[in-house]
Design a protein around this motif. Structure first.
Motif, PDB file in Angstrom:
ATOM      1  N   MET A  16       8.273   3.917  -8.425  1.00  0.00           N
ATOM      2  CA  MET A  16       7.173   4.755  -8.930  1.00  0.00           C
ATOM      3  C   MET A  16       6.417   5.384  -7.772  1.00  0.00           C
ATOM      4  N   LYS A  17       5.983   6.603  -7.946  1.00  0.00           N
ATOM      5  CA  LYS A  17       5.168   7.235  -6.920  1.00  0.00           C
ATOM      6  C   LYS A  17       4.149   8.166  -7.574  1.00  0.00           C
ATOM      7  N   THR A  42      -1.101  -1.930  -9.156  1.00  0.00           N
ATOM      8  CA  THR A  42      -0.975  -2.193  -7.725  1.00  0.00           C
ATOM      9  C   THR A  42      -2.250  -2.856  -7.205  1.00  0.00           C
ATOM     10  N   SER A  89      -2.587  -6.611  -7.710  1.00  0.00           N
ATOM     11  CA  SER A  89      -1.913  -7.468  -6.738  1.00  0.00           C
ATOM     12  C   SER A  89      -2.668  -7.516  -5.416  1.00  0.00           C
ATOM     13  N   LYS A 100      -0.930   2.885  10.898  1.00  0.00           N
ATOM     14  CA  LYS A 100      -1.446   4.046  10.169  1.00  0.00           C
ATOM     15  C   LYS A 100      -2.916   4.253  10.544  1.00  0.00           C
ATOM     16  N   TYR A 133      -2.111   2.274   0.165  1.00  0.00           N
ATOM     17  CA  TYR A 133      -0.711   1.840   0.145  1.00  0.00           C
ATOM     18  C   TYR A 133       0.176   2.900  -0.503  1.00  0.00           C
ATOM     19  N   SER A 184       0.582   6.141   1.630  1.00  0.00           N
ATOM     20  CA  SER A 184       1.004   6.101   3.025  1.00  0.00           C
ATOM     21  C   SER A 184       2.499   6.324   3.168  1.00  0.00           C
ATOM     22  N   GLY A 185       2.864   7.125   4.157  1.00  0.00           N
ATOM     23  CA  GLY A 185       4.257   7.244   4.554  1.00  0.00           C
ATOM     24  C   GLY A 185       5.125   7.960   3.560  1.00  0.00           C
ATOM     25  N   GLY A 186       6.432   7.744   3.662  1.00  0.00           N
ATOM     26  CA  GLY A 186       7.359   8.495   2.847  1.00  0.00           C
ATOM     27  C   GLY A 186       7.402   9.934   3.332  1.00  0.00           C
ATOM     28  N   SER A 187       8.084  10.790   2.590  1.00  0.00           N
ATOM     29  CA  SER A 187       8.122  12.188   3.008  1.00  0.00           C
ATOM     30  C   SER A 187       6.853  12.870   2.529  1.00  0.00           C
ATOM     31  N   THR A 224       5.964  -8.092  -0.689  1.00  0.00           N
ATOM     32  CA  THR A 224       5.891  -6.635  -0.541  1.00  0.00           C
ATOM     33  C   THR A 224       5.006  -6.205   0.630  1.00  0.00           C
ATOM     34  N   VAL A 271       8.146  -0.539   3.915  1.00  0.00           N
ATOM     35  CA  VAL A 271       7.386   0.101   2.825  1.00  0.00           C
ATOM     36  C   VAL A 271       6.751   1.425   3.221  1.00  0.00           C
ATOM     37  N   THR A 272       6.274   1.535   4.474  1.00  0.00           N
ATOM     38  CA  THR A 272       5.595   2.797   4.806  1.00  0.00           C
ATOM     39  C   THR A 272       6.594   3.938   4.976  1.00  0.00           C
ATOM     40  N   LYS A 273       7.885   3.608   5.012  1.00  0.00           N
ATOM     41  CA  LYS A 273       8.887   4.677   5.117  1.00  0.00           C
ATOM     42  C   LYS A 273       9.391   5.101   3.733  1.00  0.00           C
ATOM     43  N   MET A 274       8.957   4.415   2.696  1.00  0.00           N
ATOM     44  CA  MET A 274       9.507   4.681   1.368  1.00  0.00           C
ATOM     45  C   MET A 274       8.632   5.630   0.563  1.00  0.00           C
ATOM     46  N   ASP A 275       9.293   6.539  -0.132  1.00  0.00           N
ATOM     47  CA  ASP A 275       8.596   7.447  -1.026  1.00  0.00           C
ATOM     48  C   ASP A 275       8.189   6.722  -2.306  1.00  0.00           C
ATOM     49  N   ASN A 276       9.171   6.043  -2.893  1.00  0.00           N
ATOM     50  CA  ASN A 276       8.902   5.268  -4.096  1.00  0.00           C
ATOM     51  C   ASN A 276       8.542   3.852  -3.684  1.00  0.00           C
ATOM     52  N   LYS A 277       7.268   3.568  -3.700  1.00  0.00           N
ATOM     53  CA  LYS A 277       6.810   2.272  -3.225  1.00  0.00           C
ATOM     54  C   LYS A 277       7.157   1.175  -4.227  1.00  0.00           C
ATOM     55  N   PRO A 278       7.649   0.036  -3.724  1.00  0.00           N
ATOM     56  CA  PRO A 278       7.823  -1.090  -4.640  1.00  0.00           C
ATOM     57  C   PRO A 278       6.461  -1.542  -5.150  1.00  0.00           C
ATOM     58  N   LYS A 279       6.422  -1.928  -6.409  1.00  0.00           N
ATOM     59  CA  LYS A 279       5.167  -2.394  -6.986  1.00  0.00           C
ATOM     60  C   LYS A 279       4.920  -3.828  -6.528  1.00  0.00           C
ATOM     61  N   PRO A 280       3.840  -4.066  -5.795  1.00  0.00           N
ATOM     62  CA  PRO A 280       3.616  -5.439  -5.351  1.00  0.00           C
ATOM     63  C   PRO A 280       3.248  -6.342  -6.520  1.00  0.00           C
TER      64      PRO A 280
END
Lengths: 306, 177
Positions: A1-2, A25, A28, A46, A299, A302-305, B68, B74-83
Motif C-alpha cells: 500500500m502507498k 500504521t 503500530s 533521512k 514513514y 520517506s524514500g521510494g521513487s 518492520t 524500507v526507505t527504498k520501497m515505494d509500497n511500504k510494508p504495513k508495520p
C-alpha cells in the motif's frame, strides 16, 4: 500500500483507503513511544525540516519527536530567528532549503495554501502543519486515531464540533476526514463563526449548543482564536455563557462520550476546567497519539521513487 | 505446481521435538522466553510455548515482535510494508530468548529481529528456532533448532500454512509462474 501523493496537504486530498492506511500504521508506531528506548532505526539518514511561520508548541515538538524516534535528523526553523526577518520570501526560503536536500519539510504558515504552493515547486515531500484557516491534516488524523482507539471504529459515530468553525483549520480538516470515514458530523457555534454553505460538506449545523451535544459520541471543542478576532469579539463571558462545555451540557451527550480539544485550551472559556481534566477527556491522549500519527506519515512518505 | 513437503502430523512432531531440544539445551525452562516474529512466526511460537509450558507444567512468557522498523530496505520501497504491533509486555534483561520464525531464508529478518530485541534490553542469550530452513543465507546466521532442512531453488516459494490462518497445517513448495 502507498499514498498517491508525495505530499500530505489536506484531508480533502486523502481517500478513505489512505486514511485507513495512515491510522493502521500509526497504531503500530504508538508502541514505540511506550518503550524504555523510544527509538527505532527506520528513517536513519533521512532529513526532516520543520519550517514554522506561526507559533506552535505541540505540533512542532510532536513532529520533532516523531522524526527523532525514527532516527531521522530533525531541524527546526522558526521564522523569528531566520532569514525571513531579513526579508526573504517564502519561495526563496523554500528553494534554499530544497538545495540542502531534505527528504520531508513540514510547513506551518498563516496564509492558506502556502504548503501547496511550495509542494508544487520542490522535489521533496511537504507536510502541511497548518495553513491559515484552511487545513491541519495531522491534527485531524490524530483526532481520528484517538477516537478509533477509544471507540473501536469511526463508522456511524455522532460527532459535534463546537466553536469558531469559520476560522478553524482543525474543524475543516476534521469535517473532511470524519465524514469520509462514515461519522455524522454536526458543527455548532455563534452564527458569525459558521462558514457559509458548510452544509455542502455533508454536516449538520446548529447555533444551539445543547442541541449540538445531545446524543453525541464525541464532543470536539475548538479554541477561541482571539488573535484572529480582535475587536469583533463581543465578550468572553458572553461566549462562555452559551458555548462553554460544562458538566450540565456534557450530561446531554451519550454515556462515555469523548471530550476532545486540539489545544491550547482556554480554561473557562470554551471548556470548564473540571471537564478538561475529567474522566471523559482524551485531550492528553490526543497529544500522545499525535506523535504516532506523525511517525506514520514520515514513514509512509520517506524514500521510494519520488 | 504445489508440492507438500510437510503435513500436519510432521509439523506437530517437529514442534514437539524442538520443544524437547530447547529444554535439553537450556537445561530446563528457567528464564526462558518465547518470541514469535510477525507474521509467520507468531502461531508457531505460541504452539511451541504451549508445548514447553505443558512439559514443564508452568507458564512460559510469550511475546510478539514486528521487525518492520528494523528492516534494511524500507526507505527504498515505494509500497511500504504495513508495520504490525510489537507486544513484549515483560523485561527481557537476563532472559534466554527463543526467537521463532516459520521459514529461514536470507537471514535478514533475523538480523532485524535481533537488533529490535536488543533495543528492549539485554537478554542473556538469543536462540533461533525455525520450522523450515530453505538455505540461501545472505548473512552469517544459523538456526539452533530446525524442523526441516529443505534445500530450495531461488525461484521456488516455501510456504508454511497453519491451521490458525488457513484451516490446515502443511508446508508447501510453490513454483513461481
Amino acid at each position: 500500500m502507498k499514498l498517491h501523493s508525495k505530499d500530505i496537504l489536506g484531508m480533502k486530498e486523502l481517500t478513505p483507503g489512505e486514511i485507513l492506511l495512515i491510522l493502521d500504521t500509526a497504531d503500530s508506531f504508538a508502541e514505540v513511544s511506550t518503550r524504555d528506548i523510544k527509538k527505532v532505526p527506520t528513517l536513519r539518514g533521512k532529513t526532516i525540516i520543520n519550517l514554522f511561520y506561526e507559533a506552535s508548541t505541540r505540533t512542532r515538538t510532536s513532529f520533532e519527536l516523531a522524526a527523532k524516534r525514527l532516527s531521522a535528523d530533525a531541524i527546526n526553523i522558526s521564522t523569528s530567528t531566520s532569514s525571513v526577518v531579513k526579508g526573504e520570501t517564502l519561495i526563496d526560503t523554500a528553494r534554499t532549503l530544497e538545495a540542502m536536500n531534505p527528504d520531508i519539510v513540514v510547513i506551518r504558515h498563516s496564509a492558506s495554501g502556502a504548503p501547496h504552493l511550495i509542494a508544487r515547486m520542490v522535489r521533496h515531500s511537504v507536510i502541511n502543519g497548518g495553513d491559515g484557516f484552511h487545513e491541519h491534516p495531522t491534527q485531524a488524523l490524530l483526532d481520528m486515531l484517538t477516537i478509533r482507539r477509544r471507540k473501536g471504529s469511526l463508522k456511524g459515530l455522532e460527532v459535534a464540533i463546537i466553536g469558531d468553525i469559520a476560522h478553524s483549520r482543525v474543524a475543516h480538516s476534521n469535517i473532511h476526514g470524519l465524514t469520509r470515514m462514515g461519522c455524522r458530523v454536526t458543527v455548532c457555534g455563534p452564527a458569525p463563526m459558521i462558514p457559509r454553505d458548510v452544509e455542502k460538506l455533508g454536516v449538520s449545523v446548529t447555533c444551539n449548543m445543547e442541541e449540538a451535544v445531545r446524543n453525541r459520541d464525541v464532543v470536539m471543542m475548538l479554541r477561541i482564536q482571539f488573535e484572529r478576532h480582535r475587536a469583533s469579539f463581543p465578550s468572553i463571558r458572553e461566549y462562555a455563557k452559551f458555548y462553554c462545555l460544562n458538566e450540565e451540557r456534557l450530561a446531554l451527550a451519550n454515556p462515555g462520550a469523548l471530550v476532545m480539544h486540539p489545544g491550547p485550551i482556554n480554561r473557562g472559556t470554551e471548556i470548564a476546567p473540571d471537564i478538561a481534566d475529567g474522566m471523559q477527556s482524551v485531550i492528553l491522549e490526543q497529544v500522545t497519539n499525535g506523535i504516532a500519527v506523525r511517525m506514520a506519515l514520515l514513514y509512509l512518505l520517506s524514500g521510494g521513487s519520488p | 505446481m504445489n508440492k507438500v513437503v510437510m503435513d500436519g502430523e510432521e509439523i506437530e512432531r517437529s514442534i514437539t521435538r524442538i520443544a524437547y531440544e530447547i529444554l535439553e539445551k537450556n537445561r530446563g525452562a528457567d528464564a526462558l522466553i518465547v518470541i514469535g516474529i510477525r507474521t509467520g512466526g507468531v502461531f508457531l511460537a505460541s504452539r511451541l510455548r504451549d508445548k514447553i509450558s505443558a512439559i514443564e507444567k508452568r507458564e512460559i512468557p510469550f511475546g510478539i515482535l514486528d521487525v518492520t522498523f528494523y528492516r534494511d530496505d524500507v526507505t527504498k520501497m515505494d509500497n511500504k510494508p504495513k508495520p504490525g504491533r510489537t507486544d513484549i509486555p515483560f523485561s527481557i534483561d537476563g532472559k534466554k530468548v527463543v526467537l521463532v520464525d516459520d521459514v529461514l531464508f536470507t537471514g535478514r529478518t533475523i538480523r532485524a529481529a535481533m537488533d529490535a530485541l536488543i533495543d528492549f534490553g539485554r537478554p542473556k542469550l538469543i536462540q533461533l528456532a525455525v520450522l523450515v530452513d530453505r538455505g540461501h543465507r545472505e548473512l552469517p546466521i544459523w538456526p539452533d533448532y530446525t524442523g526441516l532442512d529443505l534445500p530450495s531453488s531461488l525461484w521456488e516459494n516455501v510456504k508454511v500454512q497453519l491451521f490458525e490462518r488457513t484451516g490446515k497445517d502443511q508446508v508447501v513448495i510453490e513454483e513461481e509462474g
